[in-house]
Design a protein around this motif. Structure first.
Motif, short mmCIF file in Angstrom:
data_model
loop_
_atom_site.label_atom_id
_atom_site.label_comp_id
_atom_site.label_asym_id
_atom_site.label_seq_id
_atom_site.Cartn_x
_atom_site.Cartn_y
_atom_site.Cartn_z
N VAL A 1 -10.84 7.33 31.80
CA VAL A 1 -10.35 7.87 30.53
C VAL A 1 -9.05 8.63 30.80
O VAL A 1 -9.01 9.51 31.66
CB VAL A 1 -11.40 8.79 29.87
CG1 VAL A 1 -10.81 9.52 28.66
CG2 VAL A 1 -12.62 7.98 29.46
N THR A 2 -8.00 8.23 30.11
CA THR A 2 -6.68 8.85 30.31
C THR A 2 -6.10 9.22 28.95
O THR A 2 -6.69 8.94 27.91
CB THR A 2 -5.73 7.89 31.05
OG1 THR A 2 -5.67 6.66 30.32
CG2 THR A 2 -6.21 7.63 32.47
N ARG A 3 -4.92 9.83 28.98
CA ARG A 3 -4.25 10.26 27.75
C ARG A 3 -2.92 9.55 27.58
O ARG A 3 -2.26 9.20 28.56
CB ARG A 3 -3.98 11.76 27.80
CG ARG A 3 -5.22 12.60 27.61
CD ARG A 3 -4.87 14.07 27.75
NE ARG A 3 -6.06 14.90 27.52
CZ ARG A 3 -6.12 16.20 27.71
NH1 ARG A 3 -5.03 16.86 28.14
NH2 ARG A 3 -7.22 16.86 27.46
N THR A 4 -2.54 9.38 26.32
CA THR A 4 -1.19 8.92 26.02
C THR A 4 -0.66 9.73 24.85
O THR A 4 -1.38 10.49 24.21
CB THR A 4 -1.14 7.40 25.75
OG1 THR A 4 0.24 6.98 25.73
CG2 THR A 4 -1.79 7.04 24.43
N PHE A 5 0.64 9.57 24.60
CA PHE A 5 1.31 10.30 23.54
C PHE A 5 1.78 9.32 22.47
O PHE A 5 2.32 8.25 22.79
CB PHE A 5 2.49 11.08 24.11
CG PHE A 5 3.32 11.75 23.05
CD1 PHE A 5 2.86 12.90 22.42
CD2 PHE A 5 4.54 11.23 22.68
CE1 PHE A 5 3.61 13.51 21.43
CE2 PHE A 5 5.29 11.83 21.69
CZ PHE A 5 4.84 12.97 21.07
N SER A 6 1.58 9.67 21.21
CA SER A 6 1.92 8.80 20.08
C SER A 6 2.73 9.57 19.05
O SER A 6 2.53 10.78 18.86
CB SER A 6 0.61 8.30 19.45
OG SER A 6 0.86 7.69 18.20
N ILE A 7 3.64 8.88 18.39
CA ILE A 7 4.31 9.44 17.21
C ILE A 7 4.14 8.46 16.05
O ILE A 7 4.42 7.26 16.21
CB ILE A 7 5.83 9.66 17.43
CG1 ILE A 7 6.10 10.54 18.65
CG2 ILE A 7 6.46 10.28 16.17
CD1 ILE A 7 7.60 10.73 18.95
N ILE A 8 3.68 8.96 14.91
CA ILE A 8 3.74 8.20 13.66
C ILE A 8 5.10 8.54 13.04
O ILE A 8 5.39 9.69 12.74
CB ILE A 8 2.57 8.55 12.73
CG1 ILE A 8 1.23 8.27 13.47
CG2 ILE A 8 2.65 7.73 11.44
CD1 ILE A 8 0.00 8.66 12.67
N LYS A 9 5.96 7.53 12.96
CA LYS A 9 7.38 7.74 12.69
C LYS A 9 7.65 7.96 11.19
O LYS A 9 6.79 7.67 10.33
CB LYS A 9 8.18 6.54 13.22
CG LYS A 9 8.15 6.42 14.75
CD LYS A 9 9.06 5.28 15.23
CE LYS A 9 9.07 5.18 16.74
NZ LYS A 9 10.01 4.13 17.21
N PRO A 10 8.88 8.40 10.83
CA PRO A 10 9.18 8.74 9.43
C PRO A 10 8.98 7.61 8.43
O PRO A 10 8.62 7.86 7.28
CB PRO A 10 10.66 9.17 9.47
CG PRO A 10 10.86 9.67 10.87
CD PRO A 10 9.99 8.79 11.73
N VAL B 1 -2.54 4.24 9.90
CA VAL B 1 -2.12 4.03 11.30
C VAL B 1 -3.14 4.65 12.24
O VAL B 1 -3.54 4.04 13.24
CB VAL B 1 -0.70 4.60 11.53
CG1 VAL B 1 -0.37 4.62 13.02
CG2 VAL B 1 0.34 3.79 10.75
N THR B 2 -3.58 5.86 11.90
CA THR B 2 -4.56 6.55 12.76
C THR B 2 -5.86 5.75 12.83
O THR B 2 -6.48 5.64 13.90
CB THR B 2 -4.82 7.98 12.23
OG1 THR B 2 -3.58 8.68 12.20
CG2 THR B 2 -5.81 8.72 13.11
N GLU C 1 13.92 -0.74 14.24
CA GLU C 1 14.10 0.71 14.37
C GLU C 1 12.97 1.46 13.64
O GLU C 1 12.31 2.32 14.23
CB GLU C 1 15.44 1.11 13.79
CG GLU C 1 15.68 2.62 13.84
CD GLU C 1 17.04 2.96 13.28
OE1 GLU C 1 17.99 3.03 14.08
OE2 GLU C 1 17.16 3.09 12.05
N ALA C 2 12.77 1.12 12.37
CA ALA C 2 11.73 1.77 11.56
C ALA C 2 10.42 1.06 11.84
O ALA C 2 9.86 0.35 11.00
CB ALA C 2 12.10 1.72 10.09
N ASN C 3 9.93 1.26 13.09
CA ASN C 3 8.78 0.46 13.53
C ASN C 3 7.48 1.27 13.64
O ASN C 3 6.60 0.96 14.43
CB ASN C 3 9.12 -0.28 14.83
CG ASN C 3 9.47 0.65 15.96
OD1 ASN C 3 9.43 1.86 15.81
ND2 ASN C 3 9.80 0.08 17.11
N SER C 4 7.40 2.31 12.82
CA SER C 4 6.14 3.00 12.46
C SER C 4 5.51 3.87 13.54
O SER C 4 4.88 4.89 13.22
CB SER C 4 5.09 2.02 11.92
OG SER C 4 5.60 1.33 10.79
#
Ligand code: RTP
Ligand code: MG
Length: 140
Positions: free
Chosen positions: A3-12, A23-24, A112-115
């Motif tokens: 089990v590891t971690r990653t970082f995510s951004i839900i974009k504008p 998305v979540t 670019e606007a790829n969510s």
């Protein structure tokens, strides 16, 4: 598999269309658990710092403008092989190339606007998590 971690951004582009939950849900359905989450308005300085690796790329200026064009949701995701699991459910950078069933195929508007953003290695995941979160904000 650990089990590891990653970082995510839900974009504008996704927050603007009220897709934070959708998305979540796709992230959760892919076996990832949201162990930290906050909605923020990134400053220009934050966006430039976060994307510093792309400083010399022709799209850098536009990317920074896009990332500060509205709120984003930054998240820490936990799961088995989290970096790869997240990249798989995100799909290819350009939604035109993304597989069916991926977040970008389903929701992205353009290359670019790829969510969504997702870390591309465990090493970068640690750096990116530290960029936005203190350890006491992450509850596994
Ligand atoms: P990310 O870092 O956001 O998870 O996406 P990625 O690895 O699939 O893509 P990367 O090559 O790291 O590029 C970072 C973000 O820059 C924007 N981009 N625009 N106009 C263009 O040609 C172009 N290429 C990339 C996208 O928003 C991409 O996610
Ligand atoms: Mg990348």
């Amino acid at each position: 598999m650990a089990v590891t971690r990653t970082f995510s951004i839900i974009k504008p582009d996704a927050t603007r269309r009220n897709l934070t939950g959708a998305v979540t849900k796709m992230l959760e359905d892919a076996g990832l658990r949201v162990v930290a989450s906050k909605r923020i308005q990134m400053t220009r300085e934050q966006a430039e710092g976060f994307y510093a690796v792309h400083k010399e790329r022709p799209f850098f200026g536009e990317l920074v403008d896009f990332m500060i064009s509205g709120p984003v949701v930054v998240q820490v995701l936990e799961g088995e092989d989290a970096v790869k699991r997240n990249r798989d459910v995100m799909g290819a950078t350009n939604p035109a190339d993304a597989d069916e069933g991926t977040i970008r195929k389903t929701y992205a508007e353009s290359i670019e606007a790829n969510s969504v953003h997702g870390s591309d290695s465990e090493e970068n995941a640690k750096i990116e998590i530290d960029f936005f979160f203190n350890e006491d904000e992450i509850v596994g």
